[in-house]
Design a protein around this motif. Structure first.
Motif, PDB file in Angstrom:
ATOM      1  N   MET A   1       0.860  -1.403   0.031  1.00  0.00           N
ATOM      2  CA  MET A   1       0.312   0.413  -0.125  1.00  0.00           C
ATOM      3  C   MET A   1       0.869   1.522   0.528  1.00  0.00           C
ATOM      4  N   THR A   2       0.672   2.177  -1.086  1.00  0.00           N
ATOM      5  CA  THR A   2       1.507   3.393  -0.878  1.00  0.00           C
ATOM      6  C   THR A   2       0.789   4.125  -0.166  1.00  0.00           C
ATOM      7  N   PRO A   3       1.589   4.957   1.245  1.00  0.00           N
ATOM      8  CA  PRO A   3       1.523   5.870   1.522  1.00  0.00           C
ATOM      9  C   PRO A   3       1.151   6.990   1.489  1.00  0.00           C
ATOM     10  N   THR A   4       0.673   7.521   2.113  1.00  0.00           N
ATOM     11  CA  THR A   4       0.312   9.151   2.077  1.00  0.00           C
ATOM     12  C   THR A   4       1.717  10.031   1.877  1.00  0.00           C
ATOM     13  N   THR A   5       1.405  10.775   0.922  1.00  0.00           N
ATOM     14  CA  THR A   5       2.957  11.445   1.017  1.00  0.00           C
ATOM     15  C   THR A   5       2.713  13.412   1.691  1.00  0.00           C
ATOM     16  N   VAL A   6       3.373  14.177   2.331  1.00  0.00           N
ATOM     17  CA  VAL A   6       3.106  15.020   3.192  1.00  0.00           C
ATOM     18  C   VAL A   6       4.009  15.874   2.912  1.00  0.00           C
ATOM     19  N   LEU A   7       4.036  17.097   3.343  1.00  0.00           N
ATOM     20  CA  LEU A   7       5.390  18.056   3.116  1.00  0.00           C
ATOM     21  C   LEU A   7       5.528  18.786   3.959  1.00  0.00           C
ATOM     22  N   THR A   8       6.631  19.207   4.173  1.00  0.00           N
ATOM     23  CA  THR A   8       7.257  20.380   5.836  1.00  0.00           C
ATOM     24  C   THR A   8       7.906  21.411   4.328  1.00  0.00           C
ATOM     25  N   ILE A   9       7.599  22.752   5.060  1.00  0.00           N
ATOM     26  CA  ILE A   9       8.254  23.825   4.633  1.00  0.00           C
ATOM     27  C   ILE A   9       8.827  24.237   5.214  1.00  0.00           C
ATOM     28  N   ALA A  10      10.352  24.347   6.034  1.00  0.00           N
ATOM     29  CA  ALA A  10      10.912  25.134   7.231  1.00  0.00           C
ATOM     30  C   ALA A  10      12.162  24.816   7.563  1.00  0.00           C
ATOM     31  N   GLY A  11      12.661  25.493   8.668  1.00  0.00           N
ATOM     32  CA  GLY A  11      13.625  24.939   8.314  1.00  0.00           C
ATOM     33  C   GLY A  11      14.269  24.060   9.369  1.00  0.00           C
ATOM     34  N   SER A  12      16.321  24.004   8.665  1.00  0.00           N
ATOM     35  CA  SER A  12      16.858  22.840   9.414  1.00  0.00           C
ATOM     36  C   SER A  12      17.113  22.821  10.952  1.00  0.00           C
ATOM     37  N   ASP A  13      16.568  22.542  11.769  1.00  0.00           N
ATOM     38  CA  ASP A  13      17.338  22.266  13.024  1.00  0.00           C
ATOM     39  C   ASP A  13      18.562  20.880  13.180  1.00  0.00           C
ATOM     40  N   SER A  14      19.822  22.307  13.572  1.00  0.00           N
ATOM     41  CA  SER A  14      21.057  20.402  13.487  1.00  0.00           C
ATOM     42  C   SER A  14      21.004  19.971  14.702  1.00  0.00           C
ATOM     43  N   GLY A  15      20.569  19.764  15.978  1.00  0.00           N
ATOM     44  CA  GLY A  15      20.138  19.180  16.939  1.00  0.00           C
ATOM     45  C   GLY A  15      19.350  17.583  16.696  1.00  0.00           C
ATOM     46  N   GLY A  16      18.137  18.647  15.657  1.00  0.00           N
ATOM     47  CA  GLY A  16      17.508  16.806  15.369  1.00  0.00           C
ATOM     48  C   GLY A  16      16.231  17.257  15.855  1.00  0.00           C
ATOM     49  N   GLY A  17      15.383  17.958  16.888  1.00  0.00           N
ATOM     50  CA  GLY A  17      14.218  17.931  18.019  1.00  0.00           C
ATOM     51  C   GLY A  17      13.283  18.830  16.871  1.00  0.00           C
ATOM     52  N   ALA A  18      13.462  20.443  16.528  1.00  0.00           N
ATOM     53  CA  ALA A  18      12.726  21.011  16.053  1.00  0.00           C
ATOM     54  C   ALA A  18      12.896  20.416  13.957  1.00  0.00           C
ATOM     55  N   GLY A  19      11.733  21.785  13.750  1.00  0.00           N
ATOM     56  CA  GLY A  19      12.150  21.935  12.288  1.00  0.00           C
ATOM     57  C   GLY A  19      11.736  20.687  11.739  1.00  0.00           C
ATOM     58  N   ILE A  20      12.720  21.193  10.499  1.00  0.00           N
ATOM     59  CA  ILE A  20      12.362  19.862   9.041  1.00  0.00           C
ATOM     60  C   ILE A  20      12.885  18.750   9.656  1.00  0.00           C
ATOM     61  N   GLN A  21      13.767  18.072  10.587  1.00  0.00           N
ATOM     62  CA  GLN A  21      14.217  17.402  10.894  1.00  0.00           C
ATOM     63  C   GLN A  21      13.146  16.151  12.352  1.00  0.00           C
ATOM     64  N   ALA A  22      12.451  17.158  13.376  1.00  0.00           N
ATOM     65  CA  ALA A  22      11.096  16.738  13.987  1.00  0.00           C
ATOM     66  C   ALA A  22       9.550  16.467  13.177  1.00  0.00           C
ATOM     67  N   ASP A  23       9.677  17.249  11.719  1.00  0.00           N
ATOM     68  CA  ASP A  23       8.592  17.312  10.902  1.00  0.00           C
ATOM     69  C   ASP A  23       8.662  15.737  10.578  1.00  0.00           C
ATOM     70  N   LEU A  24       9.929  15.161  10.181  1.00  0.00           N
ATOM     71  CA  LEU A  24       9.943  14.068   9.532  1.00  0.00           C
ATOM     72  C   LEU A  24       9.783  13.341  10.270  1.00  0.00           C
ATOM     73  N   LYS A  25      10.335  13.341  10.939  1.00  0.00           N
ATOM     74  CA  LYS A  25      10.088  11.870  12.478  1.00  0.00           C
ATOM     75  C   LYS A  25       8.400  11.824  12.725  1.00  0.00           C
ATOM     76  N   VAL A  26       7.783  12.732  13.310  1.00  0.00           N
ATOM     77  CA  VAL A  26       6.206  13.036  13.013  1.00  0.00           C
ATOM     78  C   VAL A  26       5.793  12.069  12.031  1.00  0.00           C
ATOM     79  N   PHE A  27       6.116  12.599  10.945  1.00  0.00           N
ATOM     80  CA  PHE A  27       5.385  11.884   9.673  1.00  0.00           C
ATOM     81  C   PHE A  27       5.548  10.564   9.802  1.00  0.00           C
ATOM     82  N   ALA A  28       6.757   9.956   9.971  1.00  0.00           N
ATOM     83  CA  ALA A  28       6.962   8.835   9.669  1.00  0.00           C
ATOM     84  C   ALA A  28       6.785   7.245  10.938  1.00  0.00           C
TER      85      ALA A  28
END
Length: 262
Positions: free
Chosen positions: A1-28
């Motif tokens: 089953m193909t997963p639904t695609t979601v897009l985040t438009i945001a800044g990067s957080d080098s610490g991985g807790g917020a921003g693009i990195q957090a969004d991609l973790k939530v999506f997954a």
């Protein structure tokens, strides 16, 4: 089953807790396939933001064209936009109907207190938002009034909803409400208070990013806004609870996005 695609438009957080990195973790974590458009690069960790480099608006447009020209994006969330020019590039795509079920997280101030955005940038996007998710400080900056109580949260949410977004959620994680975390949802002529037990933790870095990302996933899955917002609040409460005892970094740590501490 193909997963639904979601897009985040945001800044990067080098610490991985917020921003693009957090969004991609939530999506997954919630079963969606995440795509991303980077608006800025930050140097940050759990103790604060040390530097911010906004990307050129054309670079943002190029990323948008690449993602939207190939993927069937079902919902979009925005985070840190950085500059009015970048916000304008994103607003152009929203105006053209290219950003479905848009969730606008008006990232103006990081948890550390560092200013990451400007009000003028956020205001460019609000008329196109299906849901806007300011915290109390951001709601105060956008409305010009105080937002320190649940009553003031209601006033701010209703004022912002009158200005364009279909729904507004003012999040109350910083408001003392007798041991509860109260968010105010306004939309469709209805004002609703969403309550959950307050999680006693200093590890709250990326809470707003994670909340808005979770809303976007649920909207992409077809949930009505009230259902999506309620599910997102439950997800964030679990993620805050799971990370209470973590020791990642010396400051405000990230959330338990994947439920590792269950």
């Amino acid at each position: 089953m193909t997963p639904t695609t979601v897009l985040t438009i945001a800044g990067s957080d080098s610490g991985g807790g917020a921003g693009i990195q957090a969004d991609l973790k939530v999506f997954a974590a919630l079963g969606a396939y995440g795509t991303s458009v980077l608006t800025a690069v930050t140097a940050q960790n759990t103790r604060g933001v040390n530097a911010v480099l906004p990307l050129p608006p054309q670079t943002v447009r190029d990323q948008l064209d690449s993602v939207l020209g190939d993927f069937d994006v079902r919902a979009v969330k925005t985070g840190m936009l950085g500059t009015p020019a970048v916000a304008g590039a994103v607003a152009d795509a929203a105006r053209d109907g290219r950003l479905p079920y848009l969730v606008v997280d008006p990232v103006l101030v990081a948890t550390s207190g560092h200013r990451l955005g400007v009000v003028a940038a956020v205001e460019r996007l609000l008329p196109y938002a299906m849901v806007a998710t300011p915290n109390c400080a951001e709601a105060a900056a956008l409305t010009g009034g105080p937002v320190t109580t649940v009553e003031e949260m209601v006033v701010a949410a209703e004022a912002l909803a009158a200005g364009g977004p279909a729904h507004v959620v003012v999040t109350g994680g910083d408001v003392d409400a007798a041991g509860e975390s109260v968010d105010v949802l306004v939309g469709g002529g209805t004002t609703t208070l969403l309550r959950a037990p307050r999680v006693a933790t200093r590890h709250s870095h990326g809470t707003g990013c994670s909340f808005s990302a979770a809303i976007a996933v649920r909207l992409a899955a077809g949930d009505p806004v009230p259902v999506a917002v309620t599910a997102a609040k439950e997800y964030v409460t679990r993620a805050l609870t799971g990370a209470r005892e973590w020791e990642l970094g010396a400051g405000r740590g990230p959330l338990d996005h994947f439920g590792w501490s269950r």
